[in-house]
Design a protein around this motif. Structure first.
Motif, short mmCIF file in Angstrom:
data_model
loop_
_atom_site.label_atom_id
_atom_site.label_comp_id
_atom_site.label_asym_id
_atom_site.label_seq_id
_atom_site.Cartn_x
_atom_site.Cartn_y
_atom_site.Cartn_z
N PRO A 20 -20.70 8.80 -8.33
CA PRO A 20 -20.11 9.06 -7.01
C PRO A 20 -19.12 10.21 -7.05
N PRO A 21 -19.14 11.10 -6.07
CA PRO A 21 -18.15 12.17 -6.00
C PRO A 21 -16.73 11.62 -6.05
N TYR A 22 -15.88 12.26 -6.83
CA TYR A 22 -14.48 11.87 -7.02
C TYR A 22 -14.33 10.53 -7.75
N LYS A 48 -16.84 -1.58 -2.91
CA LYS A 48 -17.54 -2.69 -3.58
C LYS A 48 -18.99 -2.81 -3.11
N ALA A 49 -19.22 -2.82 -1.82
CA ALA A 49 -20.59 -2.99 -1.31
C ALA A 49 -21.45 -1.78 -1.66
N GLN A 50 -20.86 -0.59 -1.69
CA GLN A 50 -21.59 0.61 -2.07
C GLN A 50 -21.97 0.57 -3.55
N ALA A 51 -21.03 0.11 -4.38
CA ALA A 51 -21.31 -0.01 -5.82
C ALA A 51 -22.43 -1.00 -6.06
N LYS A 52 -22.41 -2.10 -5.33
CA LYS A 52 -23.48 -3.09 -5.47
C LYS A 52 -24.83 -2.49 -5.13
N TYR A 53 -24.87 -1.70 -4.07
CA TYR A 53 -26.13 -1.04 -3.68
C TYR A 53 -26.58 -0.07 -4.78
N ALA A 54 -25.66 0.74 -5.29
CA ALA A 54 -26.00 1.70 -6.34
C ALA A 54 -26.52 0.99 -7.59
N LEU A 55 -25.88 -0.12 -7.96
CA LEU A 55 -26.29 -0.86 -9.15
C LEU A 55 -27.65 -1.54 -8.96
N ASN A 56 -27.96 -1.89 -7.73
CA ASN A 56 -29.27 -2.49 -7.45
C ASN A 56 -30.39 -1.46 -7.45
N ASN A 57 -30.02 -0.17 -7.37
CA ASN A 57 -31.02 0.89 -7.28
C ASN A 57 -30.98 1.87 -8.45
N LEU A 99 -21.24 1.89 4.86
CA LEU A 99 -22.30 1.52 3.92
C LEU A 99 -23.61 2.21 4.28
N SER A 100 -23.94 2.28 5.56
CA SER A 100 -25.19 2.92 5.96
C SER A 100 -25.17 4.41 5.67
N GLU A 101 -24.02 5.05 5.89
CA GLU A 101 -23.90 6.48 5.58
C GLU A 101 -24.02 6.71 4.07
N PHE A 102 -23.41 5.83 3.29
CA PHE A 102 -23.50 5.94 1.84
C PHE A 102 -24.95 5.80 1.38
N LYS A 103 -25.65 4.81 1.91
CA LYS A 103 -27.05 4.59 1.52
C LYS A 103 -27.90 5.82 1.83
N LYS A 114 -19.87 -3.43 -15.13
CA LYS A 114 -21.26 -3.07 -14.85
C LYS A 114 -21.45 -1.55 -14.71
N ARG A 115 -20.34 -0.85 -14.56
CA ARG A 115 -20.41 0.61 -14.47
C ARG A 115 -20.35 1.19 -15.89
N ILE A 116 -21.01 2.32 -16.08
CA ILE A 116 -21.04 2.94 -17.41
C ILE A 116 -19.86 3.89 -17.54
N TRP A 117 -18.93 3.55 -18.44
CA TRP A 117 -17.73 4.36 -18.67
C TRP A 117 -17.82 5.14 -19.97
N HIS A 118 -18.48 4.55 -20.95
CA HIS A 118 -18.66 5.17 -22.27
C HIS A 118 -19.87 4.53 -22.91
N GLN A 119 -20.25 5.01 -24.07
CA GLN A 119 -21.43 4.49 -24.76
C GLN A 119 -20.98 3.77 -26.03
N LYS A 120 -21.12 2.47 -26.03
CA LYS A 120 -20.71 1.68 -27.19
C LYS A 120 -21.65 1.92 -28.36
N ASN A 121 -21.11 1.77 -29.55
CA ASN A 121 -21.90 1.86 -30.79
C ASN A 121 -22.68 3.17 -30.89
N SER A 122 -22.03 4.25 -30.46
CA SER A 122 -22.65 5.57 -30.53
C SER A 122 -21.74 6.52 -31.30
N ASP A 123 -22.34 7.39 -32.09
CA ASP A 123 -21.59 8.42 -32.81
C ASP A 123 -21.57 9.73 -32.04
#
Length: 210
Positions: free
Chosen positions: A124-126, A131-140, A103-107, A24-33
């Motif tokens: 995210p830095p570094y 997991k819970a932080q990633a879920k929040y980021a993906l929801n937003n 999680l609250s500090e991350f939010k 679910k995280r974007i690592w690269h762009q498929k089907n792109s030149d």
């Protein structure tokens, strides 16, 4: 995924299985030149204007992941990047590993930077995130990682070594990371024109993330 390994053990290119583990995280762009240049940690009062100039000279669009605290200091640079047709992303308000945050500090850090930069793209830095932080980021918004890291900030690596690895590694659809900070500002002046030339000689294009 640590960015602090000994120089000889570093992976400039992220192993493919990592993207399979977190699809679910974007690592690269498929089907792109295109190759996707991304710049973290800015805006920087010296580096950002220089980057805007050289990217304009070579007709390259890129993606800038700004720190909220830096964007607050230099709002005019945020506007200039946007007006030049580049894409904005946010990188947290402070450059702190999410692994060190609750999680609250991350939010709080996430929402503050997103409100200042006004983007749904987050890196995210570094590359650190729980997991819970990633879920929040993906929801937003979208969680943008990378599949090629320059290590441009590390003075133990010669600029030539970074350029040579880029030439060897880079492929279409790759998301490459560079940095706007005091450690990399002079090194970028050597690196960026060279990698632009390399990409063009490979017959590839550049694009900004959407």
């Amino acid at each position: 995924m640590s960015l602090k390994q000994p120089v000889d053990n570093r992976h400039f290119r992220i192993p493919t299985f990592v993207s399979w583990l977190y699809p679910k995280r974007i690592w690269h762009q498929k089907n792109s030149d295109a190759v996707y240049l991304t710049f973290d940690d800015g805006p920087h009062p010296e580096t950002t204007p220089w980057l805007l100039s050289v990217l304009d000279e070579f007709d390259v669009k890129a993606t800038f992941f700004f720190l909220g605290e830096q964007a607050e200091k230099f709002p005019e640079l945020v506007v200039q990047v946007k007006e030049a047709g580049h894409t904005l992303g946010h990188h947290g308000y402070e450059h702190v590993s999410a692994k060190k945050q609750s999680l609250s500090e991350f939010k709080e850090n996430y929402k503050k930077s997103q409100s200042i930069v006004s983007s749904n793209l987050f890196r995210p830095p570094y590359g650190d995130i729980k997991k819970a932080q990633a879920k929040y980021a993906l929801n937003n918004g979208k969680l943008v990682m990378w599949n090629w890291m320059s290590y441009d900030w590390d003075e133990r690596l010669e600029v030539k070594s970074i350029i040579d690895r880029f030439k060897k590694d880079i492929k279409k659809g790759d998301i490459a990371v560079f940095h706007e900070n005091d450690k990399s500002k002079e090194r970028l002046k050597e690196i960026i024109p060279e990698i632009i030339s390399i990409v063009r000689k490979k017959g590839l294009n550049f694009a900004a993330l959407e």
